[in-house]
Write a protein that holds these residues in place. Sequence first.
Motif: not given
Length: 342
Positions: A135, A177, A333, A336, A339, A341
């Motif tokens: 994270e 990202y 993050i 949620g 993501p 992962r």
Amino acid sequence: MSVSTTAMKRFGAGICAWFSAASIAMAFSACEVTDTGGIDDNSFNQTAWKGVLDAQEKHNISGRFLESQAETDYEANINSLLGGECDLIITVGFLLGDATKSAAETNPEQKFSIVDYSYDPAIANVLGQIYATDEAAFLAGYLAAGVSKTGVLGVFGGINIPTVTVFMDGFSRGAAYYNAQKGTNVMVLGWDPETKEGLFTNNFDSLDDGRAFAQNLYDEGADIVLPVAGPVGLGSAALADELGTDKLKIIGVDADLYFTDTEKQHVYLTSITKQMDATVLQVIESAMDGTFKGGNLLGSLANGGVDLAPFHDMDALVSDSLKQELADIRQGIIDGAIPVRP
């Protein structure tokens, strides 16, 4: 003026209770077994030991440590602490997983806690301290992609184990990202989170390797490098110091290396931190107050167990807009919505 018998009894009872509590605290002993990086590794062994030192200061307990010079020392060091002298034995690092499991199963009355490892199924007398480091590493990858001038980032690990590659996964995905959001093509050399192939020094102690791996990545265009290798990364920092931070910047891991690597603190853009001192202290307190139980204690962005360190001397290099994006991603993050992962 006389003091009543009742008051004297209350005073005496209070004194007895104080001495009793002090005796219990002093009688509690926490013992740490380090990985091969040593107690002063500027990384996870040192940060975990700080948790013991914090418990000493806060609760007046006793603490001691044994340093492992090689992997063959793990079992011997743990076994030497058995026999009742340690109320809690803390082992530090993924590589101590097997030795800790063996000792815990052979000595079910002894409390253990292991940093950076968990067991499935859980062992009743072992509390694993694990961290969602991907994270914080995701944030570091996004940050590095936004700061890089060459559009090339580098990463390498010490040993190819999950507690190392989780950093590399998050870092790579954070940069990806950034590319997805910005339409850019920032490259990450040294790790592919899909194939799980990358660069590893295969040790946690060679500063020469840290310098050499960072040099190779720099030669291929990387101007920001993330070494996930404990003290090995200090070699990378030394190279950045020589080249100059306009050419190479380093991202630290585990602790905020701005404070632990004070001679080279100016080379660190940030650090991906695991608050192992806080979780070690929490485990010690649970062992002291009787709430200790086997299982896992997870540190995340949400509970402050992992984080991205301040930018310190390089704060001016991070634009206000990038800082806001990082804040928004952090919340995403936690919620949620973003993501880290697949």
